[in-house]
Design a protein around this motif. Sequence first.
Motif, PDB file in Angstrom:
ATOM      1  N   VAL A  19       0.861  -1.187   0.000  1.00  0.00           N
ATOM      2  CA  VAL A  19       0.000   0.000   0.000  1.00  0.00           C
ATOM      3  C   VAL A  19       0.900   1.241   0.000  1.00  0.00           C
ATOM      4  O   VAL A  19       1.856   1.316   0.765  1.00  0.00           O
ATOM      5  CB  VAL A  19      -0.928   0.017   1.241  1.00  0.00           C
ATOM      6  CG1 VAL A  19      -1.715   1.325   1.326  1.00  0.00           C
ATOM      7  CG2 VAL A  19      -1.886  -1.171   1.198  1.00  0.00           C
ATOM      8  N   THR A  20       0.584   2.195  -0.873  1.00  0.00           N
ATOM      9  CA  THR A  20       1.381   3.418  -1.004  1.00  0.00           C
ATOM     10  C   THR A  20       0.930   4.459   0.007  1.00  0.00           C
ATOM     11  O   THR A  20      -0.273   4.666   0.209  1.00  0.00           O
ATOM     12  CB  THR A  20       1.235   3.993  -2.424  1.00  0.00           C
ATOM     13  OG1 THR A  20       1.688   3.011  -3.359  1.00  0.00           O
ATOM     14  CG2 THR A  20       2.052   5.263  -2.599  1.00  0.00           C
ATOM     15  N   LEU A  21       1.894   5.140   0.623  1.00  0.00           N
ATOM     16  CA  LEU A  21       1.602   6.187   1.610  1.00  0.00           C
ATOM     17  C   LEU A  21       1.692   7.569   0.976  1.00  0.00           C
ATOM     18  O   LEU A  21       2.718   7.943   0.417  1.00  0.00           O
ATOM     19  CB  LEU A  21       2.599   6.099   2.772  1.00  0.00           C
ATOM     20  CG  LEU A  21       2.573   7.265   3.776  1.00  0.00           C
ATOM     21  CD1 LEU A  21       1.235   7.340   4.496  1.00  0.00           C
ATOM     22  CD2 LEU A  21       3.714   7.141   4.777  1.00  0.00           C
ATOM     23  N   ARG A 149      -5.985   6.741 -13.538  1.00  0.00           N
ATOM     24  CA  ARG A 149      -5.207   5.722 -12.819  1.00  0.00           C
ATOM     25  C   ARG A 149      -6.044   4.916 -11.831  1.00  0.00           C
ATOM     26  O   ARG A 149      -5.577   3.890 -11.328  1.00  0.00           O
ATOM     27  CB  ARG A 149      -4.054   6.386 -12.060  1.00  0.00           C
ATOM     28  CG  ARG A 149      -2.956   6.983 -12.927  1.00  0.00           C
ATOM     29  CD  ARG A 149      -2.165   5.917 -13.674  1.00  0.00           C
ATOM     30  NE  ARG A 149      -1.637   4.903 -12.777  1.00  0.00           N
ATOM     31  CZ  ARG A 149      -0.478   5.022 -12.104  1.00  0.00           C
ATOM     32  NH1 ARG A 149       0.265   6.112 -12.246  1.00  0.00           N
ATOM     33  NH2 ARG A 149      -0.070   4.033 -11.329  1.00  0.00           N
ATOM     34  N   GLY A 150      -7.257   5.392 -11.506  1.00  0.00           N
ATOM     35  CA  GLY A 150      -8.055   4.653 -10.539  1.00  0.00           C
ATOM     36  C   GLY A 150      -9.140   5.514  -9.930  1.00  0.00           C
ATOM     37  O   GLY A 150      -9.564   6.511 -10.519  1.00  0.00           O
ATOM     38  N   LEU A 151      -9.566   5.130  -8.731  1.00  0.00           N
ATOM     39  CA  LEU A 151     -10.651   5.811  -8.021  1.00  0.00           C
ATOM     40  C   LEU A 151     -10.197   6.285  -6.645  1.00  0.00           C
ATOM     41  O   LEU A 151      -9.270   5.737  -6.060  1.00  0.00           O
ATOM     42  CB  LEU A 151     -11.850   4.868  -7.842  1.00  0.00           C
ATOM     43  CG  LEU A 151     -12.447   4.211  -9.085  1.00  0.00           C
ATOM     44  CD1 LEU A 151     -13.631   3.317  -8.682  1.00  0.00           C
ATOM     45  CD2 LEU A 151     -12.865   5.230 -10.128  1.00  0.00           C
ATOM     46  N   LEU A 192      -6.421   2.538  -5.932  1.00  0.00           N
ATOM     47  CA  LEU A 192      -7.652   2.744  -5.173  1.00  0.00           C
ATOM     48  C   LEU A 192      -7.264   3.507  -3.917  1.00  0.00           C
ATOM     49  O   LEU A 192      -6.723   2.948  -2.962  1.00  0.00           O
ATOM     50  CB  LEU A 192      -8.318   1.414  -4.835  1.00  0.00           C
ATOM     51  CG  LEU A 192      -9.620   1.506  -4.032  1.00  0.00           C
ATOM     52  CD1 LEU A 192     -10.643   2.403  -4.711  1.00  0.00           C
ATOM     53  CD2 LEU A 192     -10.196   0.127  -3.767  1.00  0.00           C
ATOM     54  N   SER A 193      -7.491   4.824  -3.956  1.00  0.00           N
ATOM     55  CA  SER A 193      -7.080   5.716  -2.870  1.00  0.00           C
ATOM     56  C   SER A 193      -8.244   5.886  -1.900  1.00  0.00           C
ATOM     57  O   SER A 193      -9.222   6.562  -2.182  1.00  0.00           O
ATOM     58  CB  SER A 193      -6.662   7.074  -3.452  1.00  0.00           C
ATOM     59  OG  SER A 193      -6.421   8.010  -2.418  1.00  0.00           O
ATOM     60  N   MET A 194      -8.145   5.218  -0.756  1.00  0.00           N
ATOM     61  CA  MET A 194      -9.159   5.375   0.287  1.00  0.00           C
ATOM     62  C   MET A 194      -8.517   5.087   1.635  1.00  0.00           C
ATOM     63  O   MET A 194      -7.619   4.268   1.740  1.00  0.00           O
ATOM     64  CB  MET A 194     -10.384   4.485   0.034  1.00  0.00           C
ATOM     65  CG  MET A 194     -10.145   2.989  -0.003  1.00  0.00           C
ATOM     66  SD  MET A 194     -11.646   2.081  -0.474  1.00  0.00           S
ATOM     67  CE  MET A 194     -11.155   0.403   0.004  1.00  0.00           C
ATOM     68  N   GLY A 207      -9.088  -3.460   0.816  1.00  0.00           N
ATOM     69  CA  GLY A 207      -8.382  -3.600  -0.459  1.00  0.00           C
ATOM     70  C   GLY A 207      -7.865  -2.342  -1.115  1.00  0.00           C
ATOM     71  O   GLY A 207      -7.619  -2.329  -2.329  1.00  0.00           O
ATOM     72  N   CYS A 208      -7.664  -1.264  -0.350  1.00  0.00           N
ATOM     73  CA  CYS A 208      -7.098  -0.059  -0.962  1.00  0.00           C
ATOM     74  C   CYS A 208      -5.648  -0.301  -1.392  1.00  0.00           C
ATOM     75  O   CYS A 208      -4.992  -1.229  -0.909  1.00  0.00           O
ATOM     76  CB  CYS A 208      -7.159   1.116   0.008  1.00  0.00           C
ATOM     77  SG  CYS A 208      -5.983   1.005   1.363  1.00  0.00           S
ATOM     78  N   THR A 209      -5.154   0.538  -2.283  1.00  0.00           N
ATOM     79  CA  THR A 209      -3.737   0.465  -2.678  1.00  0.00           C
ATOM     80  C   THR A 209      -2.980   1.726  -2.260  1.00  0.00           C
ATOM     81  O   THR A 209      -1.767   1.782  -2.397  1.00  0.00           O
ATOM     82  CB  THR A 209      -3.585   0.296  -4.205  1.00  0.00           C
ATOM     83  OG1 THR A 209      -4.017   1.493  -4.860  1.00  0.00           O
ATOM     84  CG2 THR A 209      -4.390  -0.885  -4.721  1.00  0.00           C
ATOM     85  N   MET A 210      -3.713   2.730  -1.753  1.00  0.00           N
ATOM     86  CA  MET A 210      -3.091   4.000  -1.370  1.00  0.00           C
ATOM     87  C   MET A 210      -3.874   4.601  -0.220  1.00  0.00           C
ATOM     88  O   MET A 210      -5.108   4.590  -0.228  1.00  0.00           O
ATOM     89  CB  MET A 210      -3.097   4.954  -2.581  1.00  0.00           C
ATOM     90  CG  MET A 210      -2.460   6.310  -2.355  1.00  0.00           C
ATOM     91  SD  MET A 210      -2.434   7.278  -3.918  1.00  0.00           S
ATOM     92  CE  MET A 210      -1.025   6.540  -4.753  1.00  0.00           C
ATOM     93  N   VAL A 211      -3.143   5.106   0.807  1.00  0.00           N
ATOM     94  CA  VAL A 211      -3.796   5.788   1.932  1.00  0.00           C
ATOM     95  C   VAL A 211      -3.219   7.189   2.076  1.00  0.00           C
ATOM     96  O   VAL A 211      -2.081   7.455   1.693  1.00  0.00           O
ATOM     97  CB  VAL A 211      -3.630   5.009   3.267  1.00  0.00           C
ATOM     98  CG1 VAL A 211      -4.378   3.693   3.230  1.00  0.00           C
ATOM     99  CG2 VAL A 211      -2.160   4.781   3.614  1.00  0.00           C
TER     100      VAL A 211
END
Length: 221
Positions: A19-21, A149-151, A192-194, A207-211
């Motif tokens: 997950v990306t910070l 790139r996503g949502l 998926l930024s959430m 299942g997010c990929t970015m926070v």
Amino acid sequence: MDVADQIKTIKEELNRLDVTLVAVSKTKSLEDIMAAYDAEQRIFGENVVQELVGKYEALPKDIKWHLIGHLQSNKVKYIAPFVALIHSVDSIKLLKEINKQAHKHNRTIDCLLQVHIAAEDTKFGLDHVELIELLRSPELAQLNNVRIRGLMGIATNTPNEKEIKEEFRELKSLYDGIKSSFFGEKPSFDILSMGMSSDYKIAIEQGCTMVRLGSTIFGGR
């Protein structure tokens, strides 16, 4: 725990989970940001264009700046030369302006489509119907200087974890459906930024990929 220690601890956890910070640096001083930078954080998020531009000019140029707040079309020109990712795109009109300004600088700007998932009316974003309409729009296919790139979504500000979980689960399901229906095998639709400081652990479970974390790293305002 100081900023550097917080960054190190959180990044170890997130790297393990892939997950990306995004370190949310709005209202934070240049010194605070440099403390995080010295701890090898390179992605920072701002929600006010004027503040973002000032920090871009003052800080190292290998920082990747994300615009995470609501963006007005008339402000795009100020960030188009350098912004790495815009999280908050909520209309074809805004996408067209981003494309126009990106073209002027010979850039392709990465964007996330913001989906309204919260119970509060104060949050921005597309509803499901508007999102599908935008993705099907013939105008979108003509925009060669933006890349979807996503949502992105912001959950309701509530202590009710069940409600937050359901909102994030719904967004993840929507993300998966759109990825398969509109982007197929394109590897570029992958964000998926959430999740923010108050709810990022739930977002990771769903299942997010970015926070996007501010107070968790820098402390309260």
